[in-house]
Scaffold this motif. Structure first.
Motif, PDB file in Angstrom:
ATOM      1  N   LEU A 200      17.523  10.052  17.533  1.00  0.00           N
ATOM      2  CA  LEU A 200      16.159   9.546  17.352  1.00  0.00           C
ATOM      3  C   LEU A 200      15.141  10.515  17.946  1.00  0.00           C
ATOM      4  CD1 LEU A 200      14.468   6.998  16.487  1.00  0.00           C
ATOM      5  CD2 LEU A 200      14.558   6.377  18.899  1.00  0.00           C
ATOM      6  N   VAL A 201      15.391  10.973  19.166  1.00  0.00           N
ATOM      7  CA  VAL A 201      14.464  11.901  19.824  1.00  0.00           C
ATOM      8  C   VAL A 201      14.380  13.221  19.057  1.00  0.00           C
ATOM      9  CG1 VAL A 201      14.122  13.286  21.908  1.00  0.00           C
ATOM     10  CG2 VAL A 201      14.687  10.859  22.097  1.00  0.00           C
ATOM     11  N   LEU A 202      15.516  13.753  18.653  1.00  0.00           N
ATOM     12  CA  LEU A 202      15.512  15.026  17.928  1.00  0.00           C
ATOM     13  C   LEU A 202      14.847  14.913  16.567  1.00  0.00           C
ATOM     14  CD1 LEU A 202      19.058  16.464  18.727  1.00  0.00           C
ATOM     15  CD2 LEU A 202      16.855  17.243  19.601  1.00  0.00           C
ATOM     16  N   SER A 203      15.023  13.788  15.887  1.00  0.00           N
ATOM     17  CA  SER A 203      14.436  13.656  14.559  1.00  0.00           C
ATOM     18  C   SER A 203      12.912  13.589  14.603  1.00  0.00           C
ATOM     19  CB  SER A 203      14.995  12.432  13.848  1.00  0.00           C
ATOM     20  OG  SER A 203      14.574  11.250  14.495  1.00  0.00           O
TER      21      SER A 203
ATOM     22  N   THR B  75      11.060  15.089  17.107  1.00  0.00           N
ATOM     23  CA  THR B  75      10.496  16.226  17.837  1.00  0.00           C
ATOM     24  C   THR B  75      10.917  17.551  17.222  1.00  0.00           C
ATOM     25  OG1 THR B  75      12.337  16.187  19.397  1.00  0.00           O
ATOM     26  CG2 THR B  75      10.356  14.985  20.028  1.00  0.00           C
ATOM     27  N   VAL B  76      12.165  17.906  17.338  1.00  0.00           N
ATOM     28  CA  VAL B  76      12.636  19.230  16.951  1.00  0.00           C
ATOM     29  C   VAL B  76      12.715  19.394  15.437  1.00  0.00           C
ATOM     30  CG1 VAL B  76      14.575  20.842  17.124  1.00  0.00           C
ATOM     31  CG2 VAL B  76      13.901  19.478  19.107  1.00  0.00           C
ATOM     32  N   PHE B  77      13.241  18.397  14.750  1.00  0.00           N
ATOM     33  CA  PHE B  77      13.497  18.522  13.318  1.00  0.00           C
ATOM     34  C   PHE B  77      12.344  18.032  12.456  1.00  0.00           C
ATOM     35  CE2 PHE B  77      17.880  17.933  15.091  1.00  0.00           C
ATOM     36  CZ  PHE B  77      18.219  19.265  14.989  1.00  0.00           C
ATOM     37  N   ARG B  78      11.162  17.974  12.970  1.00  0.00           N
ATOM     38  CA  ARG B  78      10.010  17.513  12.209  1.00  0.00           C
ATOM     39  C   ARG B  78       9.314  18.706  11.579  1.00  0.00           C
ATOM     40  NH1 ARG B  78       6.670  12.442  13.824  1.00  0.00           N
ATOM     41  NH2 ARG B  78       5.651  12.176  11.846  1.00  0.00           N
TER      42      ARG B  78
END
Length: 135
Positions: free
Chosen positions: A57-60, A62-65
């Motif tokens: 959830l956090v990566l989707s 933040t990083v992968f946006r």
């Protein structure tokens, strides 16, 4: 010619059934081992799944946006189309002006005697034709 090869295999046999016959015992052992591991350490497995969901959830978000790339693609295509249409309209206007100037030059050069006004119009038309041909 190639000789015909006759096969006496059962038409119900597929690649998956043959693989299952060959390697089924290994898959069964791995499945039993995994089920035993989850039964003996169920709380750890549950907390690991929750942690992985939270990390995902956090990566989707933040990083992968990639919102900037999507926003930039649409206006670029619209401006390119409008710029191309504007260039076509400019070229059409220049061609029309060239046709009018050539008609003027032809009508003035058909005269035997040119007045001062005719000479200045002819020179201006020839200069403008030269300018348009350079662009």
């Amino acid at each position: 010619m190639w000789p015909k090869i006759h096969s006496n295999r059962d038409p119900r046999d597929t690649l998956l059934t043959e693989l299952r016959k060959e390697f089924g015992a290994y898959y069964q052992l791995a499945g039993d081992w995994g089920i035993g591991l989850l039964r003996s350490h169920s709380k750890i497995a549950f907390y690991a799944m929750i942690a992985l969901l939270l990390v995902s959830l956090v990566l989707s978000f933040t990083v992968f946006r990639h919102r900037e790339k999507v926003a930039l693609l649409t206006p670029v295509q619209v401006t390119t189309i409008s710029d191309g249409f504007g260039q076509i309209m400019q070229t059409t206007g220049k061609i029309r002006e060239i046709v009018v100037l050539k008609q003027q030059v032809d009508s003035l050069s058909a005269k035997k005697n040119l007045s001062a006004a005719d000479s200045s119009r002819l020179i201006a038309a020839l200069d403008r034709l030269q300018q348009l041909s350079k662009h």
